[in-house]
Scaffold this active site. Structure first.
Site, short mmCIF file in Angstrom:
data_model
loop_
_atom_site.label_atom_id
_atom_site.label_comp_id
_atom_site.label_asym_id
_atom_site.label_seq_id
_atom_site.Cartn_x
_atom_site.Cartn_y
_atom_site.Cartn_z
N LYS A 167 -2.06 17.09 -6.31
CA LYS A 167 -0.72 17.48 -6.37
C LYS A 167 -0.84 18.80 -7.48
CE LYS A 167 1.66 17.51 -2.06
NZ LYS A 167 1.06 19.14 -0.75
N SER B 266 -6.89 11.07 -2.04
CA SER B 266 -5.55 11.82 -2.54
C SER B 266 -4.37 11.73 -3.47
CB SER B 266 -4.90 13.20 -1.31
OG SER B 266 -4.49 12.00 -0.27
#
Lengths: 338, 338
Positions: free
Chosen positions: B57, B308
């Site tokens: 992110k 992720s």
């Protein structure tokens, strides 16, 4: 000085590094600002869980097998090991086309036993509390031939393990201290040899389970002395006495010893997962546990910490952690009742 | 074509990569022979748990904040996030000297809330089941000023996330397929943009919780459609509908969607810890869970898998895994009674 008196030196570590070049993984040095805050110093983690077979042990095992003559290699190698050295020897032998037999305790983690078999070695199990693992291995050598490669008390093994510190000091030249987990003392003997040669002022700190302070007691006594076997969460550090060759080196080069409780090693595993995002077994996190619980005598310094391995499965780790929490809760509740 | 019609392209991803160079971490690609055996293909793991703030992110958040005018930066940024985007925006804003406010669900993991605060952002909490997080964030912007940086439905965010695949295809040029976890669809939109530009024949596979198949349903419907909120172990993937901008891209570029059960994501976390020695959160391991449970349609191929993030603490992970095991045991025991 006779051959028996000669101990491993920096040249032996450099030779080992040459042999391991392109074969062993040059593991990364990892950093975390939050971990630095927790420890009060700059922590440089040498991440040997990313080494072949999941621990530093590959370095020493490969260096020992590759040093054998072709005739010795053809006769095969034998060892005894709680697991990491067994996997390492199996892998090194397979890479070099050498047959390997590994004597392992019957209660070793399934993951470690399976891994040794999968790497192509034959596994012989024994009861850790009653039998003598070295004796079983020697008997196999007597019956079948081959060379015994012990897990730590062997010059080529010690020299191979020293490449951990050789690499770390190339990666981070200015270290003030180096913290290393201690089982039989092979890793710290090799690392101290390299570290003191490259950075004479460095403080070499060994960390062993508080329940089995073999090296601390031996350094106090000035000779290798044994301690009773106590089961700890650090199954890779459960040796009852230092090696003779490792002790000779460690008596000269190890500056400080620290003992760590099981819960400190388990906490260090959790901290490594949360902050550094790496898996580590309790034995492998012992040096970090020592740094986290030693009351910050290294404040503001650059500290190398060897994370020596990660071959305990996460599910097994979770079960052991829960046992430890339950035991602690039972103890404090029974203390509350008195 | 109007500005509103223009979607993110490979040039935007390349510009983002230039801005992130020297700021974001070029995360490693990790391999495991045993994992390859388990999956029946060559698995290339893009390890974004080692990214700043523990997830991919950061890439999108930084690209969005650095793209603002000095006047916009001076007024601060606001976002809503289950945690990873919040941490990322807090970190990016701090690096750039910009004030940040983060709207987070009251039941987000403590570790994530604490991390956002520690990174210097103000946290505003809300009840995930009743309130509208985007509405709360918009209200803050209306009252205090500043720019809303949403977690995924924003061109600069999408372009930033695309640098994950841009890097991966530089690191491993010959990938046949790319598997990406899907929440709001920003990561896969950016990654598909980069991957299809660099390797037109690559199959882009999205993986979302089986309980909330928003993107699969939306692709079938040809427009963004919502699904009911269902709590899953993948707290970072619990969005009820795709974004509009992400959907426009994903409808064009995503080839295949796979749904994964909670237990598959938890198992993937354990496998990553045991075989690759890395920590990952269930959401972060969703793409690998998809590969492990999809019945090997990619046999023999080179498959990129985006891991992720890893911002669920190990202790929280253990508790959630136990809840899942208990629920499964309770279900099979009640089925046995009927």
């Amino acid at each position: 000085m006779t051959a028996a008196d000669r101990v491993v030196g920096i040249d032996d570590v450099r030779v080992a590094a040459g042999r391991l070049s392109g074969v062993a993984i040059r593991t990364p040095v990892m950093r975390s600002d939050l971990l630095d805050e927790l420890c009060g110093c700059r922590v440089h983690l040498k991440a040997e869980m990313f080494q072949r077979t999941g621990s530093f042990k590959f370095r020493g095992a490969y260096n020992a097998v590759v040093s054998l003559t072709p005739e010795q290699q053809a006769a095969g190698v034998v060892t005894y090991s709680s697991g990491n050295h067994g996997q390492a020897l199996a892998c090194a032998a397979t890479l070099l086309g050498v047959a390997a037999t590994v004597v392992m305790p019957a209660d070793a983690p399934t993951m470690k036993v399976d891994a040794v078999r999968r790497l192509g070695a034959e596994v012989v199990t024994y009861d850790r509390t009653s039998a003598d693992r070295a004796g079983i291995a020697q008997q196999i050598v007597a019956e079948r031939g081959g060379t015994l490669i012990p897990p730590y008390d062997h010059d080529d093994v010690i020299a191979g393990q020293g490449t951990v510190a050789l690499e770390l000091l190339e990666q981070v030249p200015g270290l003030d201290a180096l913290m290393v987990p201690v089982g039989g003392g092979g890793l710290i003997a090799g690392c101290a040899t390299a570290a003191k040669a490259l950075a004479p002022g460095i403080e070499v700190i060994g960390v062993e389970p508080a329940a089995m302070p073999r090296l601390a007691r031996s350094l106090d006594a000035g000779r290798p002395v044994g301690v009773p076997f106590v089961p700890t969460v650090a199954d890779a550090l459960q040796t009852v006495a230092p090696g003779e060759r490792t002790f000779t080196i460690n008596a000269r080069l190890v500056d400080t010893m620290v003992g760590v409780a099981d819960v400190a090693m388990v906490d260090a595993v959790v901290i490594l997962s949360d902050l550094v995002k790496v898996a580590c077994e309790p034995s492998g996190a012992a040096a970090l546990a020592g740094l986290l619980t030693s009351g910050a005598p290294l404040q503001g310094l650059d500290v190398g910490v060897v994370l020596s391995g990660a071959n305990l499965g996460l599910v097994d780790f979770v079960a052991r952690r829960q046992q430890l929490l339950d035991a602690t809760a039972a103890r404090s509740s029974s203390m509350g009742r008195t």
